[in-house]
Write a protein that holds these residues in place. Structure first.
Motif, PDB file in Angstrom:
ATOM      1  N   THR B  61       0.842  -1.194   0.000  1.00  0.00           N
ATOM      2  CA  THR B  61       0.000   0.000   0.000  1.00  0.00           C
ATOM      3  C   THR B  61       0.879   1.246   0.000  1.00  0.00           C
ATOM      4  O   THR B  61       0.524   2.269  -0.563  1.00  0.00           O
ATOM      5  CB  THR B  61      -0.917  -0.005   1.242  1.00  0.00           C
ATOM      6  N   SER B  62       2.039   1.145   0.639  1.00  0.00           N
ATOM      7  CA  SER B  62       2.958   2.289   0.655  1.00  0.00           C
ATOM      8  C   SER B  62       4.391   1.775   0.717  1.00  0.00           C
ATOM      9  O   SER B  62       4.629   0.604   0.988  1.00  0.00           O
ATOM     10  CB  SER B  62       2.675   3.171   1.871  1.00  0.00           C
ATOM     11  N   GLY B  63       5.318   2.686   0.453  1.00  0.00           N
ATOM     12  CA  GLY B  63       6.738   2.352   0.556  1.00  0.00           C
ATOM     13  C   GLY B  63       7.277   1.689  -0.688  1.00  0.00           C
ATOM     14  O   GLY B  63       6.565   1.503  -1.681  1.00  0.00           O
ATOM     15  N   ARG B  64       8.583   1.368  -0.624  1.00  0.00           N
ATOM     16  CA  ARG B  64       9.177   0.694  -1.769  1.00  0.00           C
ATOM     17  C   ARG B  64      10.225  -0.310  -1.299  1.00  0.00           C
ATOM     18  O   ARG B  64      10.691  -0.258  -0.165  1.00  0.00           O
ATOM     19  CB  ARG B  64       9.801   1.700  -2.737  1.00  0.00           C
ATOM     20  N   VAL B  65      10.576  -1.200  -2.211  1.00  0.00           N
ATOM     21  CA  VAL B  65      11.557  -2.240  -1.902  1.00  0.00           C
ATOM     22  C   VAL B  65      12.586  -2.258  -3.027  1.00  0.00           C
ATOM     23  O   VAL B  65      12.222  -2.208  -4.198  1.00  0.00           O
ATOM     24  CB  VAL B  65      10.889  -3.632  -1.802  1.00  0.00           C
ATOM     25  N   LEU B  66      13.863  -2.290  -2.653  1.00  0.00           N
ATOM     26  CA  LEU B  66      14.924  -2.446  -3.641  1.00  0.00           C
ATOM     27  C   LEU B  66      15.581  -3.804  -3.434  1.00  0.00           C
ATOM     28  O   LEU B  66      15.936  -4.161  -2.314  1.00  0.00           O
ATOM     29  CB  LEU B  66      15.986  -1.349  -3.481  1.00  0.00           C
ATOM     30  N   ALA B  67      15.724  -4.541  -4.522  1.00  0.00           N
ATOM     31  CA  ALA B  67      16.444  -5.814  -4.469  1.00  0.00           C
ATOM     32  C   ALA B  67      17.718  -5.634  -5.282  1.00  0.00           C
ATOM     33  O   ALA B  67      17.644  -5.449  -6.495  1.00  0.00           O
ATOM     34  CB  ALA B  67      15.600  -6.946  -5.021  1.00  0.00           C
ATOM     35  N   ASP B  68      18.844  -5.664  -4.617  1.00  0.00           N
ATOM     36  CA  ASP B  68      20.137  -5.430  -5.254  1.00  0.00           C
ATOM     37  C   ASP B  68      20.102  -4.132  -6.075  1.00  0.00           C
ATOM     38  O   ASP B  68      20.598  -4.086  -7.196  1.00  0.00           O
ATOM     39  CB  ASP B  68      20.507  -6.633  -6.145  1.00  0.00           C
ATOM     40  N   GLY B  69      19.461  -3.127  -5.522  1.00  0.00           N
ATOM     41  CA  GLY B  69      19.395  -1.821  -6.162  1.00  0.00           C
ATOM     42  C   GLY B  69      18.262  -1.640  -7.155  1.00  0.00           C
ATOM     43  O   GLY B  69      18.048  -0.542  -7.649  1.00  0.00           O
ATOM     44  N   HIS B  70      17.522  -2.707  -7.449  1.00  0.00           N
ATOM     45  CA  HIS B  70      16.426  -2.603  -8.423  1.00  0.00           C
ATOM     46  C   HIS B  70      15.086  -2.494  -7.705  1.00  0.00           C
ATOM     47  O   HIS B  70      14.773  -3.317  -6.847  1.00  0.00           O
ATOM     48  CB  HIS B  70      16.395  -3.832  -9.340  1.00  0.00           C
ATOM     49  N   ASP B  71      14.325  -1.481  -8.071  1.00  0.00           N
ATOM     50  CA  ASP B  71      12.988  -1.331  -7.503  1.00  0.00           C
ATOM     51  C   ASP B  71      12.133  -2.522  -7.920  1.00  0.00           C
ATOM     52  O   ASP B  71      12.027  -2.833  -9.104  1.00  0.00           O
ATOM     53  CB  ASP B  71      12.367  -0.033  -8.016  1.00  0.00           C
ATOM     54  N   ILE B  72      11.517  -3.179  -6.952  1.00  0.00           N
ATOM     55  CA  ILE B  72      10.805  -4.429  -7.284  1.00  0.00           C
ATOM     56  C   ILE B  72       9.567  -4.201  -8.147  1.00  0.00           C
ATOM     57  O   ILE B  72       9.033  -5.158  -8.712  1.00  0.00           O
ATOM     58  CB  ILE B  72      10.389  -5.232  -6.033  1.00  0.00           C
TER      59      ILE B  72
END
Lengths: 253, 311
Positions: B61-72
């Motif tokens: 619903t909010s926020g973001r996640v980076l996996a090895d620098g890549h936005d999921i």
């Protein structure tokens, strides 16, 4: 484009077909053969020709369309519903694939199966009745177009359905009546004028009519209109699928 | 932590389901490259939702996640290629063979066929002999391993294990732990959720405790145990005593009812020199002991203390 993923899904679905060969290919071939025997050979012998075509031959395109239509929906809906039901869809949804690749894999496999089924039925029908195909290119075109369109439609149903009952209800309650009333067994010119008008709201009429035209060169509806309507339906299905993945409907909580 | 060390960065991730249930409340978390991270929490705490968001199964619903620098979400292809997920439920295509299903997984994640890699994975999981078996014919433990094999088929850099040992027997659990350690030694980052505290204690480098959608704490396991762990020293006396000498009152000592044991409870905050000084003063008071035992409170006790205090 993740072509490995498309191929993986496609192969997976085709392997499923291989495992269920009897019900997915043999069953519709047998039931259609029965139609040919009953309507084509037994009753057909006492029927007049329609537009210069014997009733048995007249039936061929209609029956093939009927089977392709219902099998496309059933295969494609089952193909996407099963992983949703069993939970294995988590893998597809977490994979680096776009919706285009998912659809190409699942719908491509279902459509392939329908084209194979239609071709087998064509050969089977040839054993019962004599017929010629005036426009083989268009015949193949309509077969593929219908398979793809209704596989897409089935895919939508498979995502919409929340239970096996719903999975069956659309094919049973809507598609089968539309197919039977879409001129598979008769020319719509045999209907009273009022019902002829009503029938024009039935999309199946255009599929059957176009397909029959490719065999015998005559049809209930002009072939351009048939082709146009089929493409329109295809476009509609594509839009719905796009919207499903856009909104995450029933796929992403 | 140096941002470059983080292989997963979760920034302000919240999730409210359509039912209105708030599963996650603004989670911030960094997973270090190459570590084993255990996400600990009671049922319904939000562990699976958090993993689901990182792996792309649940929309945040909010926020973001980076996996090895890549936005999921924006770079989902690059992000997801690096991630493997072993789900909690034993969801398998029961009619498929083991071999077909791992090949499927590899292709799905965009990798060209590599039968040699798949063979290594299956051998490592003792599944090679079962490669032609239908999954339906396998035991529950074997199915769990098939799911792990599928998740490893595309050579992920980050492996998520959602409750990997739920309903698994002791032997398989040990095997699973050994496997996870083996993966880490190959440089794979492992994030596992569990509500078995012993599992976190056994495996993890760092532990995050999640409760009611909030990350209560994130800490190195050793630090956590030291910081919060109660320790206990039990002295078995040569001769029972009737009472403790008053000069030992500054230590929090307990005497057993029969007078044969003295128990000293302390924690990481206490002066580390307190034990030698206690022992010297005991001997000076003429209390002699024949044996001693120390005990450190388990993570479970820490966990119950933490979560219980919030209720």
């Amino acid at each position: 484009m993740n072509r490995h993923a498309i191929w993986a899904i496609y192969r997976f679905e085709m392997a499923r077909t291989g495992r269920t060969l009897l019900q997915s290919i043999a069953a519709p071939v047998i039931s259609t053969s029965l139609y040919f025997i009953v309507f084509g050979a037994a009753i057909g012998a006492r029927m007049e020709q329609i537009d210069g075509v014997s009733y048995g031959a007249f039936l061929v395109p209609g029956l093939i369309m009927l089977a392709v239509l219902t099998e496309s929906i059933s295969n494609a809906s089952f193909g996407i519903y099963m992983p949703r039901y069993s939970g294995t869809i988590y893998e597809v949804l977490s994979a680096p694939v776009s919706f285009v690749e998912i659809v190409l894999g699942y719908v491509g496999a279902a459509a392939t199966k329908s084209v194979i089924l239609g071709s087998i039925m064509l050969v089977t029908a040839r054993m019962f009745v004599d017929f010629t195909i005036l426009h083989p290119f268009w015949m193949a075109g309509f077969l593929v177009l219908t398979s793809v369109t209704f596989s897409l439609f089935g895919f939508i149903i498979g995502i919409w359905a929340q239970g096996f009952e719903r999975l069956q209800i659309v094919p049973m309650m809507i598609v089968t009546p539309l197919a039977f009333l879409g001129g598979s067994f008769y020319s719509i010119s045999m209907l009273p004028p009022f019902w002829q008008q009503v029938t024009l709201f039935n999309p199946v009429v255009y599929l059957v009519s176009g397909f029959r035209w490719s065999f015998y060169g005559s049809a209930d509806v002009a072939v351009a209109i048939s082709f146009g309507m089929t493409c329109l339906f295809l476009l509609g299905c594509l839009l719905v699928v796009w919207a499903i993945f856009r909104t995450g409907y029933r796929l992403w909580p | 932590m140096n941002p470059a060390d983080a292989i997963i960065r979760v920034e302000g991730v919240g999730k409210t389901y359509q039912s209105g249930f708030q599963a996650l409340k603004g989670i911030d978390l960094s997973i270090r490259r190459g570590e084993i991270f255990a996400l600990l929490g009671p049922n319904g705490a939000g562990k699976t939702t958090l993993i689901g968001i990182i792996c792309g199964l649940v929309k945040p619903t909010s926020g973001r996640v980076l996996a090895d620098g890549h936005d999921i979400r924006k770079d989902y292809r690059q992000a997801r290629e690096k991630i493997g997920l072993v789900p909690q439920e034993l969801t398998t295509d029961v009619f498929e063979s083991v071999w077909a299903t791992v090949r499927f997984s590899r292709g799905l994640f965009g990798k060209a066929p590599d039968d040699a890699h798949l063979e290594r994975v299956l051998r490592a999981l003792s599944l090679w002999d079962k490669r032609d078996s239908r999954i339906a014919a396998l035991s529950g433990g074997m199915k769990r391993r098939v799911l792990i094999a599928k998740a490893l088929a595309h050579e992920p850099e980050i492996l998520f294990l959602d409750e990997p040992t739920a309903g698994v027997d002791v032997e398989l659990r040990r095997e699973m732990w050994a496997l996870v350690r083996g993966l880490r030694s190959q440089g794979v980052t492992v994030v596992l959720t569990t509500h078995y505290i012993e599992e976190a204690e056994e495996m993890a480098d760092r532990i995050g405790v999640i409760d009611q959608g909030e990350l209560v704490l994130v800490e190195d396991k050793a630090v956590l145990m030291q910081r919060l762990g109660q320790r206990q020293l039990t002295l078995f006396l040569q001769r029972p005593v009737e009472a403790l000498p008053p000069e030992l009152a500054e230590y929090r000592l307990d005497l057993s009812a029969d007078g044969s044991r003295i128990v000293y409870r302390f924690d990481g905050k206490d002066d580390p020199g307190s034990i030698p000084s206690l022992l010297r003063r005991l001997l000076a008071s003429g209390i002699d002991f024949k044996d001693l035992q120390t005990r450190q409170s388990s993570l479970e006790e820490i966990f119950v203390g933490l979560v219980g205090a919030r209720r």
